[in-house]
Design a protein around this motif. Structure first.
Motif, mmCIF file in Angstrom:
data_model
loop_
_atom_site.group_PDB
_atom_site.id
_atom_site.type_symbol
_atom_site.label_atom_id
_atom_site.label_comp_id
_atom_site.label_asym_id
_atom_site.label_seq_id
_atom_site.Cartn_x
_atom_site.Cartn_y
_atom_site.Cartn_z
ATOM 1 N N THR A 171 0.840 -1.192 0.000
ATOM 2 C CA THR A 171 0.000 0.000 0.000
ATOM 3 C C THR A 171 0.873 1.239 0.000
ATOM 4 O O THR A 171 2.077 1.174 0.284
ATOM 5 C CB THR A 171 -0.917 0.027 1.241
ATOM 6 N N THR A 172 0.276 2.374 -0.325
ATOM 7 C CA THR A 172 0.980 3.660 -0.308
ATOM 8 C C THR A 172 0.989 4.214 1.114
ATOM 9 O O THR A 172 -0.023 4.167 1.809
ATOM 10 C CB THR A 172 0.283 4.660 -1.250
ATOM 11 N N LEU A 173 2.153 4.732 1.539
ATOM 12 C CA LEU A 173 2.249 5.306 2.878
ATOM 13 C C LEU A 173 1.490 6.628 2.933
ATOM 14 O O LEU A 173 1.458 7.388 1.953
ATOM 15 C CB LEU A 173 3.715 5.541 3.256
ATOM 16 N N LYS A 174 0.907 6.899 4.074
ATOM 17 C CA LYS A 174 0.163 8.142 4.269
ATOM 18 C C LYS A 174 1.104 9.198 4.827
ATOM 19 O O LYS A 174 1.706 9.021 5.876
ATOM 20 C CB LYS A 174 -1.005 7.918 5.233
ATOM 21 N N GLY A 175 1.247 10.291 4.092
ATOM 22 C CA GLY A 175 2.107 11.371 4.557
ATOM 23 C C GLY A 175 1.428 12.215 5.620
ATOM 24 O O GLY A 175 0.226 12.461 5.552
ATOM 25 N N LYS A 189 11.272 14.284 -11.178
ATOM 26 C CA LYS A 189 11.275 13.025 -11.920
ATOM 27 C C LYS A 189 10.652 11.892 -11.119
ATOM 28 O O LYS A 189 9.937 11.036 -11.654
ATOM 29 C CB LYS A 189 12.706 12.676 -12.313
ATOM 30 N N PHE A 190 10.940 11.861 -9.811
ATOM 31 C CA PHE A 190 10.466 10.761 -8.973
ATOM 32 C C PHE A 190 9.339 11.206 -8.038
ATOM 33 O O PHE A 190 9.206 10.698 -6.928
ATOM 34 C CB PHE A 190 11.632 10.192 -8.151
ATOM 35 N N ARG A 191 8.574 12.161 -8.475
ATOM 36 C CA ARG A 191 7.494 12.680 -7.639
ATOM 37 C C ARG A 191 6.517 11.581 -7.253
ATOM 38 O O ARG A 191 6.108 11.477 -6.088
ATOM 39 C CB ARG A 191 6.767 13.795 -8.386
ATOM 40 N N ALA A 192 6.146 10.725 -8.213
ATOM 41 C CA ALA A 192 5.181 9.657 -7.925
ATOM 42 C C ALA A 192 5.736 8.675 -6.907
ATOM 43 O O ALA A 192 5.025 8.250 -5.977
ATOM 44 C CB ALA A 192 4.804 8.932 -9.219
ATOM 45 N N GLU A 193 7.009 8.296 -7.057
ATOM 46 C CA GLU A 193 7.619 7.343 -6.112
ATOM 47 C C GLU A 193 7.714 7.948 -4.714
ATOM 48 O O GLU A 193 7.457 7.268 -3.705
ATOM 49 C CB GLU A 193 9.010 6.933 -6.598
ATOM 50 N N GLU A 222 5.767 10.265 -3.463
ATOM 51 C CA GLU A 222 4.427 10.361 -2.885
ATOM 52 C C GLU A 222 3.943 9.006 -2.399
ATOM 53 O O GLU A 222 3.166 8.927 -1.432
ATOM 54 C CB GLU A 222 3.467 10.954 -3.915
ATOM 55 N N ARG A 223 4.378 7.910 -3.043
ATOM 56 C CA ARG A 223 4.048 6.580 -2.531
ATOM 57 C C ARG A 223 4.676 6.352 -1.157
ATOM 58 O O ARG A 223 4.141 5.623 -0.330
ATOM 59 C CB ARG A 223 4.530 5.498 -3.503
ATOM 60 N N THR A 226 4.863 17.097 3.399
ATOM 61 C CA THR A 226 4.470 15.938 4.211
ATOM 62 C C THR A 226 5.590 14.911 4.206
ATOM 63 O O THR A 226 6.370 14.820 3.255
ATOM 64 C CB THR A 226 3.187 15.270 3.679
ATOM 65 N N VAL A 227 5.663 14.129 5.271
ATOM 66 C CA VAL A 227 6.573 12.986 5.372
ATOM 67 C C VAL A 227 5.832 11.876 6.106
ATOM 68 O O VAL A 227 4.907 12.151 6.878
ATOM 69 C CB VAL A 227 7.879 13.335 6.130
ATOM 70 N N PRO A 228 6.215 10.610 5.918
ATOM 71 C CA PRO A 228 5.567 9.526 6.662
ATOM 72 C C PRO A 228 5.952 9.553 8.135
ATOM 73 O O PRO A 228 6.959 10.170 8.522
ATOM 74 C CB PRO A 228 6.079 8.264 5.964
#
Length: 652
Positions: free
Chosen positions: A509-513, A534-538, A540-541, A560-562
Motif C-alpha cells: 500500500t501507499t504510505l500516508k504522509g 522526476k520521482f514525484r510519484a515514487e 508520494e508513494r 508531508t513525510v511519513p
C-alpha cells in the motif's frame, strides 16, 4: 482581625516590591515608557550605580499639564482602556504602576512638555506623603524623569543593594537588551558624569551590525547567520550563530516577542532543540531573535515582571521557531559545502564487516574491494559531516584526514582554498560504492517476507520457534529473552531496522504522509530539484510531498513525510535522499532501493541505549508489524545464547 483597605502609600510600596527590585528595574520601566511615547533619542544618567540618581530624558510626545498629577497615581495609564485593549497589548507598559511605585520609594521629579504646550511643567512627589506638587519649568518637547535617593524611606530594601559597580552592570545589561530591541532609537548612557555607551540609531545593515558588535561582540558578528521566516501571520527575524560561535555561558541570548524582551521556557526549549545535534551539553547558543505575531495570539499579562508570555497556539510557535532555526543552520552549513550532498553515499550500514572478520566468501572479497574503492576516493570539504565514516574505513585512511570531533567538522578549513573534485566523477564513484554496499547487504540478508535458514553463522541453522519472557538488556544493545528451545539474544539495533523497514514497506500500500505543522524550506542542488520532479510519484508513494519554491529556484518546500521520518533531521535527509535517487535511477527495483536507504538512514540515526521497558516495547511493535511472525531465522536479529564457556569455567 478586621478587614481594612490598605492606605495608598502602603499599597504603592507593596507594588514597588514587584516593580522596583533594584535600580536597573527603575531604568527599565522609565526607558520603556520613553519608547512607548515615541521617543527617538533617550539619555540615561546614573550616579553611584543608581542609588543616588537615575535620570531618563527623551524626546517623545510628552505629558500635558493637567495629566501630570494623574500620571503619578496608581493604576493610571494611557495605554489601555478596555478589556479588548488588554487582550491585544502592543505597548511595553500597560499596568500604570511604574511611576506610582517608584515615587513611593524615592524622591521623584517628572518634567514634561508636549508639542501643543508653550512651556513645560514639573511634578514632584516624595515617598513620605505621596503628595504631588506642580510648578512651571524650562524643558524641550519630551519628558525627563529624575529619581533621587532610591529606597531612602525603606532602609531594609536599601541594605540589599550590591556594590555600585554591580548595580551599574545590571543597568548596562538592561540597556543592552533595549538597544537590541529598537535599532531606530539613539541611546546614551552616562555614569558619574562619564559617557559609557553610545548606541546610535541604525537603519542600514552595516549600522545594525555595528550595534550588534557593540552589544554582543565581534565574535558574535563573525559567526552569525541571518534568520528570516514568515508563515500564517507569524514572523521570525534576527541572527543566530553557527556552532563555532557557541559560548560557555548563556549570556548572549536575546529574544523579543512583539518588541518585548522575553525569557520564555517554550521559546528557549525550541531554540535548544534546534541546536541539539550540533552543540555539546556544556555549550550555549548565542542569538538575537524577534518574534512578531498578532497581539490577540499572545497573553503578556501572566508574569509580574512580564518576562514570560502565554501563546494561544504554543505548539505551532514551538515548531515554527524550531524549523526556522534548523533551516538557517542547515543553509549556513550548506554554504561551506560542495554542491553535491555527498553524505548520501557515506552511510554506515549495520551489517558492515571488516575484511578480516569474513570467512573467505565472495561477499567478503567484495567488501574488501569496496573499502579499497572508498580509501582511494579523494577527500573533499564537508564529507559526511552528520554521519561518521565507518571505523573500518577510517582505519584504512591516513590519520590526518579526520578530526575527532564527532563528525562535526572536516579537516579542511572553511577558509582554505581547496580544489573541488570533478562533480560527476565523485557522484558516480560514491554511487557505485553505495550500491555495491547495498547489493552486498541484500545478498546476505533474507527478504522479510520469506526468511530462510541459509544466513545462519557457520552454516548452522537457527531453530528458535517462539519467544518467551524478556529477562534483561545487555550493554544497552541486546535483549536476553527466554525462548524455545533455549535463551536467546536479540540485537535491538537490528530489531529497530526491521521495524523501520516494515513501516516503510510500500509493496502492499501507499504510505500516508503527515503534513508538517509549518512547511520546511530546504536548499538543494540542481540535480536534486530535477530528481524531485522526476520521482514525484515514487516519493508520494512513500508519503513524501515536495513543492518547488518559484521565488528561490534552488529550494524545495517539504510538505508531508511519513510517520517514521517525523523525528528525523529533514534538512539533511531530503537532500541526501534526492542526491541518492538522482544517481541510482537505473536500478530495476528503484523504489525498494530508496526504501532500504531510508530505513538504514533512520536506523543508523537512532544509535540509542535501550532500557528494558523500551526493548519490550520495540519487540511488541515488531510483533504487531509482522503479525506475530517474527524473523526468528535472521541470524543478525536473534541468536541462541551460548553458555557453554561459562558453564565450563564454573565446573573447572
Amino acid at each position: 482581625m478586621t478587614i481594612k483597605i490598605l492606605p495608598a502609600r502602603l499599597a504603592n510600596q507593596i507594588a514597588a516590591g514587584e516593580v522596583v527590585e533594584r535600580p536597573a528595574s527603575v531604568v527599565k520601566e522609565l526607558v520603556e515608557n520613553s519608547l512607548d511615547s515615541g521617543a527617538t533619542r533617550i539619555d540615561v544618567d546614573i550616579e553611584k550605580g543608581g542609588a543616588k540618581l537615575i535620570r531618563v530624558r527623551d524626546n517623545g510626545h510628552g505629558i500635558p499639564e493637567d495629566e501630570l498629577t494623574l500620571a503619578l497615581s496608581r493604576h493610571a495609564t494611557s495605554k489601555i482602556h478596555t478589556l479588548d485593549d488588554l487582550e491585544a497589548i502592543v505597548s511595553l507598559g500597560f499596568r500604570g504602576e511604574a511611576l506610582a511605585s517608584i515615587s513611593s520609594v524615592s524622591r521623584l521629579t517628572l518634567t514634561s512638555r508636549p508639542e501643543s504646550q508653550e512651556k513645560a511643567w514639573m511634578a514632584y512627589s516624595e515617598g513620605r506623603d505621596m503628595a504631588v506638587k506642580l510648578q512651571p519649568a524650562a524643558h524641550p518637547v519630551g519628558t525627563t524623569v529624575e529619581v533621587l535617593d532610591l529606597f531612602f524611606n525603606t532602609p531594609a530594601r536599601r541594605k540589599f543593594l550590591r556594590t555600585e559597580k554591580t548595580e551599574f552592570t545590571h543597568i548596562d545589561d538592561v540597556l543592552k537588551r533595549i538597544a537590541l530591541s529598537r535599532f531606530d532609537v539613539t541611546i546614551h548612557l552616562r555614569h558619574n558624569g562619564k559617557t559609557i555607551r553610545q548606541y546610535r540609531a541604525a537603519s542600514t545593515d552595516i549600522q545594525q551590525e555595528k550595534r550588534l558588535a557593540a552589544v554582543c561582540g565581534q565574535t558574535f558578528v563573525r559567526h552569525m547567520l541571518k534568520v528570516g521566516l514568515e508563515h500564517q501571520g507569524f514572523s521570525l527575524q534576527g541572527w543566530i550563530t553557527t556552532p563555532e560561535g557557541a559560548r560557555q555561558q548563556s549570556d548572549l541570548q536575546y529574544c523579543y516577542v512583539n518588541g518585548r524582551m522575553m525569557k520564555d521556557k517554550l521559546i528557549n526549549h525550541a531554540i535548544r532543540q534546534s541546536y541539539e545535534a550540533t552543540l555539546a551539553p556544556e555549550q550555549f547558543a548565542a542569538y538575537v531573535l524577534y518574534i512578531c505575531l498578532d497581539p490577540y495570539q499572545v497573553d503578556v499579562n501572566v508574569h509580574p515582571a512580564k518576562h514570560e508570555v502565554r501563546f494561544h497556539q504554543s505548539r505551532l510557535i514551538h515548531d515554527f521557531i524550531y524549523q526556522a532555526l534548523t533551516s538557517a543552520l542547515a543553509e549556513g552549513c550548506f554554504i561551506h559545502s560542495p554542491e553535491v550532498n555527498q553524505a548520501a553515499f557515506s552511510q554506515t550500514l549495520p551489517d558492515e564487516k571488516k575484511p578480516d572478520e569474513g570467512d573467505g566468501s565472495e561477499g567478503t572479497k567484495l567488501s574488501a574491494q569496496i573499502l579499497e574503492a572508498v580509501r582511494q576516493t579523494p577527500d573533499y570539504p564537508g564529507r559526511a559531516e552528520a554521519h561518521p565514516v565507518p571505523s573500518s574505513v577510517r582505519e584504512s585512511l591516513p590519520s590526518d584526514k579526520w578530526t575527532n570531533t564527532a563528525g562535526r567538522k572536516s579537516s579542511v578549513s572553511q577558509n582554505s582554498t581547496v580544489r573541488e573534485p570533478d562533480r560527476k566523477a565523485v557522484t558516480a564513484k560514491e554511487a557505485r560504492v553505495y550500491q555495491q554496499l547495498m547489493q552486498t547487504e541484500n545478498s546476505q540478508q533474507p527478504e522479510l517476507s520469506a526468511i530462510s535458514n541459509n544466513n545462519a553463522s557457520a552454516g548452522a541453522k537457527i531453530h528458535i520457534t517462539k519467544l518467551g519472557k524478556a529477562l534483561t538488556v545487555v550493554d544497552g544493545k541486546y535483549l536476553l529473552v527466554n525462548a524455545e528451545p533455549s535463551c536467546s539474544i536479540i540485537a535491538l539495533d537490528r530489531a529497530y531496522l526491521l521495524k523501520i523497514r516494515k513501516q516503510l514497506d510500500v509493496r502492499q500500500t501507499t504510505l500516508k504522509g503527515q503534513p508538517l505543522l509549518v512547511p520546511l524550506s530546504v536548499q538543494v542542488s540542481g540535480d536534486c530539484i530535477e530528481a524531485a520532479g522526476k520521482f514525484r510519484a515514487e516519493l508520494e508513494r512513500l508519503g513524501i510531498e515536495l513543492k518547488r519554491k518559484h521565488k528561490t529556484p534552488d529550494s524545495l518546500m517539504i510538505m508531508t513525510v511519513p510517520q517514521p521520518l517525523r523525528q528525523q533531521n529533514l534538512q539533511k535527509l531530503i537532500p541526501d535522499l534526492l542526491s541518492y535517487a538522482a544517481v541510482c535511477n537505473e536500478q530495476p527495483d528503484f523504489l525498494a532501493h530508496i526504501t532500504d536507504w531510508l530505513a538504514n538512514f533512520v536506523a543508523y540515526d537512532k544509535q540509542n541505549n535501550y532500557t528494558l521497558s523500551e526493548a519490550i516495547q520495540l519487540i511488541a511493535e515488531l510483533e504487531q508489524l509482522f503479525q506475530g511472525n517474527l524473523p526468528l531465522n535472521d541470524s543478525h536479529f536473534i541468536q541462541l545464547a551460548d553458555f557453554s564457556a561459562t558453564i565450563t569455567t564454573l565446573n573447572s
